[in-house]
Scaffold this active site. Structure first.
Site, PDB file in Angstrom:
ATOM      1  N   ILE A  20     -19.815  -5.679  -3.854  1.00 15.72           N
ATOM      2  CA  ILE A  20     -20.962  -6.261  -3.345  1.00 15.72           C
ATOM      3  C   ILE A  20     -22.000  -5.416  -3.623  1.00 15.72           C
ATOM      4  CG2 ILE A  20     -19.432  -7.534  -1.905  1.00 15.72           C
ATOM      5  CD1 ILE A  20     -20.627  -6.054   0.591  1.00 15.72           C
ATOM      6  N   LYS A  70     -14.457   7.731 -10.304  1.00 12.04           N
ATOM      7  CA  LYS A  70     -15.021   9.044  -9.188  1.00 12.04           C
ATOM      8  C   LYS A  70     -14.627  10.197  -9.427  1.00 12.04           C
ATOM      9  CE  LYS A  70     -15.605   5.829  -5.033  1.00 12.04           C
ATOM     10  NZ  LYS A  70     -15.341   5.582  -3.667  1.00 12.04           N
ATOM     11  N   GLY A 131      -5.223   8.670  -0.381  1.00 16.29           N
ATOM     12  CA  GLY A 131      -5.928   8.188  -1.653  1.00 16.29           C
ATOM     13  C   GLY A 131      -7.277   8.797  -1.587  1.00 16.29           C
ATOM     14  N   GLY A 132      -8.349   8.441  -2.555  1.00 12.97           N
ATOM     15  CA  GLY A 132      -9.420   8.788  -2.819  1.00 12.97           C
ATOM     16  C   GLY A 132     -10.279   8.814  -1.377  1.00 12.97           C
ATOM     17  N   ASN A 153       1.080   9.701   4.638  1.00 12.42           N
ATOM     18  CA  ASN A 153       0.931   8.670   3.436  1.00 12.42           C
ATOM     19  C   ASN A 153       2.424   8.349   2.913  1.00 12.42           C
ATOM     20  OD1 ASN A 153      -0.810   7.680   1.387  1.00 12.42           O
ATOM     21  ND2 ASN A 153      -0.191   9.357   0.032  1.00 12.42           N
ATOM     22  N   ILE A 219     -11.049   0.923   7.330  1.00 14.70           N
ATOM     23  CA  ILE A 219     -11.987   1.146   6.351  1.00 14.70           C
ATOM     24  C   ILE A 219     -12.301  -0.117   5.409  1.00 14.70           C
ATOM     25  CG2 ILE A 219     -12.206   3.790   6.683  1.00 14.70           C
ATOM     26  CD1 ILE A 219     -11.424   3.804   3.727  1.00 14.70           C
TER      27      ILE A 219
HETATM   28  P1  NDP Z   1      -6.232   4.779  -3.403  1.00 12.88           P
HETATM   29  O1  NDP Z   1      -5.895   3.846  -4.808  1.00 12.88           O
HETATM   30  O2  NDP Z   1      -6.925   6.214  -4.074  1.00 12.88           O
HETATM   31  O3  NDP Z   1      -5.451   4.947  -2.279  1.00 12.88           O
HETATM   32  C1  NDP Z   1      -4.749   3.819  -1.729  1.00 12.88           C
HETATM   33  C2  NDP Z   1      -4.022   4.486  -0.573  1.00 12.88           C
HETATM   34  O4  NDP Z   1      -3.033   3.303   0.111  1.00 12.88           O
HETATM   35  C3  NDP Z   1      -2.860   5.486  -0.945  1.00 12.88           C
HETATM   36  O5  NDP Z   1      -2.875   6.312   0.215  1.00 12.88           O
HETATM   37  C4  NDP Z   1      -1.624   4.602  -1.154  1.00 12.88           C
HETATM   38  O6  NDP Z   1      -0.366   5.453  -0.713  1.00 12.88           O
HETATM   39  C5  NDP Z   1      -1.912   3.663  -0.063  1.00 12.88           C
HETATM   40  N1  NDP Z   1      -1.123   2.546  -0.261  1.00 12.88           N
HETATM   41  C6  NDP Z   1      -1.163   1.310  -1.127  1.00 12.88           C
HETATM   42  N2  NDP Z   1      -0.116   0.614  -1.074  1.00 12.88           N
HETATM   43  C7  NDP Z   1       0.656   0.802  -0.214  1.00 12.88           C
HETATM   44  C8  NDP Z   1       1.817   0.420   0.189  1.00 12.88           C
HETATM   45  N3  NDP Z   1       2.243  -0.787  -0.244  1.00 12.88           N
HETATM   46  N4  NDP Z   1       2.442   1.160   1.243  1.00 12.88           N
HETATM   47  C9  NDP Z   1       2.087   2.134   1.704  1.00 12.88           C
HETATM   48  N5  NDP Z   1       0.840   2.792   1.205  1.00 12.88           N
HETATM   49  C10 NDP Z   1       0.188   2.333   0.316  1.00 12.88           C
HETATM   50  O7  NDP Z   1      -7.613   3.786  -2.877  1.00 12.88           O
HETATM   51  P2  NDP Z   1      -8.803   4.522  -2.113  1.00 12.88           P
HETATM   52  O8  NDP Z   1      -8.418   5.430  -1.217  1.00 12.88           O
HETATM   53  O9  NDP Z   1     -10.094   4.659  -2.966  1.00 12.88           O
HETATM   54  O10 NDP Z   1      -9.095   3.084  -1.313  1.00 12.88           O
HETATM   55  C11 NDP Z   1      -8.514   2.834  -0.158  1.00 12.88           C
HETATM   56  C12 NDP Z   1      -9.009   1.721   0.692  1.00 12.88           C
HETATM   57  O11 NDP Z   1     -10.369   1.950   1.192  1.00 12.88           O
HETATM   58  C13 NDP Z   1      -9.248   0.164  -0.267  1.00 12.88           C
HETATM   59  O12 NDP Z   1      -8.935  -0.645   0.523  1.00 12.88           O
HETATM   60  C14 NDP Z   1     -10.848   0.260  -0.275  1.00 12.88           C
HETATM   61  O13 NDP Z   1     -11.192  -1.125  -0.228  1.00 12.88           O
HETATM   62  C15 NDP Z   1     -11.278   1.060   1.083  1.00 12.88           C
HETATM   63  N6  NDP Z   1     -12.304   1.786   0.867  1.00 12.88           N
HETATM   64  C16 NDP Z   1     -13.703   1.459   1.665  1.00 12.88           C
HETATM   65  C17 NDP Z   1     -14.793   2.101   1.452  1.00 12.88           C
HETATM   66  C18 NDP Z   1     -15.942   1.673   2.494  1.00 12.88           C
HETATM   67  O14 NDP Z   1     -16.993   1.960   2.143  1.00 12.88           O
HETATM   68  N7  NDP Z   1     -15.513   0.861   3.629  1.00 12.88           N
HETATM   69  C19 NDP Z   1     -14.958   3.010   0.673  1.00 12.88           C
HETATM   70  C20 NDP Z   1     -13.662   3.175  -0.194  1.00 12.88           C
HETATM   71  C21 NDP Z   1     -12.624   2.804  -0.089  1.00 12.88           C
HETATM   72  P3  NDP Z   1       0.316   6.251  -2.128  1.00 12.88           P
HETATM   73  O15 NDP Z   1      -0.547   7.539  -2.198  1.00 12.88           O
HETATM   74  O16 NDP Z   1       1.831   6.363  -1.673  1.00 12.88           O
HETATM   75  O17 NDP Z   1       0.237   5.545  -3.251  1.00 12.88           O
END
Ligand code: NDP
Length: 275
Positions: A20, A70, A131-132, A153, A219
């Site tokens: 957005i 990133k 994650g990131g 995690n 978040i």
């Molecule tokens: P990443 O892909 O880097 O990380 C995803 C995370 O979710 C990892 O820890 C992953 O675990 C976990 N995960 C995903 N699916 C599953 C599952 N089925 N079961 C258990 N763990 C799971 O994404 P980001 O860190 O960049 O983003 C994460 C979230 O944060 C997103 O939803 C994004 O929309 C939100 N976000 C919000 C922001 C804001 O400004 N409000 C800014 C940035 C992100 P694993 O390591 O095991 O894969």
């Protein structure tokens, strides 16, 4: 407003359909009569190096960077901030003294919301995900002053890596909890979800009880109320979604591009129309 001297800003990432940013930045440009345009610049991972070198020669004055670029963007910048280095990711690129510089405003955005919420620093916080986004959140909770931090995690090694880095850089101990055991923590705590579980509007990263939870912060901002937040509401636990974090990170990007913080209310109003 578009004119022959309109300055270009934009978002690089892939894909960009969900974002957005286009709407909130352009709404703010219009409201403040800034002669600038914010565009989506989708760059496929395979074309990243070539595209980014090209962008450097175009009249683009600032960029936001999202998944999956990133981390990779760092190698193409002349300088990055200390916090971007610690987090290992940049989401804002700006020109200063003819150099391309990088900042991480996800960190500042999240921190700003913690300050507003005035959460109790003496409570432990449990961060779900490594994650990131979790990396920015971890450094922000440290900066805010939480003394006890738990991290869990699905992929244990990712959490372990963050904890090792934090120990090395900040000399702070983060306690790692195996994902399957996250519900066993029964101290009073603040729960922060940084996983993408809940984006689908159906799943939740927390199936435990809410008795010991003082606050839930998810978040994710779309959906506005994830199943996790609905559960918090049902259990009378105060909660917050990720929208303000998103808006603050956008406002802080302006600080790098224009030297002043972007208009929070205008951007938030625009975002709420869309979500
Ligand atoms: P990443 O892909 O880097 O990380 C995803 C995370 O979710 C990892 O820890 C992953 O675990 C976990 N995960 C995903 N699916 C599953 C599952 N089925 N079961 C258990 N763990 C799971 O994404 P980001 O860190 O960049 O983003 C994460 C979230 O944060 C997103 O939803 C994004 O929309 C939100 N976000 C919000 C922001 C804001 O400004 N409000 C800014 C940035 C992100 P694993 O390591 O095991 O894969």
């Amino acid at each position: 407003m578009v004119s022959p001297s309109t300055k270009l800003y934009g978002l690089i990432g892939y894909p960009l359909g969900h974002s957005i940013s286009f709407y909130i930045h352009n709404a703010a440009f219009r409201a403040l009569s800034i002669d600038a345009l914010y565009i989506n610049i989708p760059i496929e991972p395979e074309s990243f190096s070539k595209a980014i070198l090209g962008i450097k020669y175009l009249p683009i004055y600032g960029l936001n960077v999202t998944i999956p670029h990133k981390e990779r963007i760092i190698d193409f910048l002349d300088e990055i901030s200390v916090i971007s280095k610690l987090i290992g990711a940049v989401n804002t690129v700006y020109l200063e003294e003819n150099k391309w510089k990088g900042e991480n405003t996800d960190f500042g955005g999240f921190l700003e919301t913690l300050k507003e919420l005035k959460l109790d620093k003496d409570l432990p916080c449990l961060i779900l995900g490594a994650g990131g986004a979790a990396r920015a959140v971890v450094y922000a909770v440290i900066e805010y002053g939480f003394k006890e931090i738990y991290l869990t995690n699905r992929t244990y090694g990712r959490a372990e890596r963050i904890a090792e880095e934090v120990k090395k850089n900040k000399n702070i101990e983060i306690k790692i909890i195996p994902w399957q055991e996250r519900h066993k923590v029964d101290e009073k705590l603040i729960l922060i979800n940084t996983t993408s579980i809940g984006l689908d509007g159906k799943s939740t990263p927390w199936n435990g009880n809410f008795k010991s939870i003082a606050f839930v912060y998810d978040i994710i901002y779309n959906p506005k109320e994830t199943p996790l937040l609905s559960l918090a509401k049902e259990n009378n636990v105060p909660f917050k979604n990720g929208l303000d974090m998103l808006i603050y990170q956008a406002c802080l990007s302006w600080n790098k591009w224009f030297g002043f913080i972007g208009p929070f209310e205008i951007m938030k109003r625009e975002a709420e129309k869309l979500l």
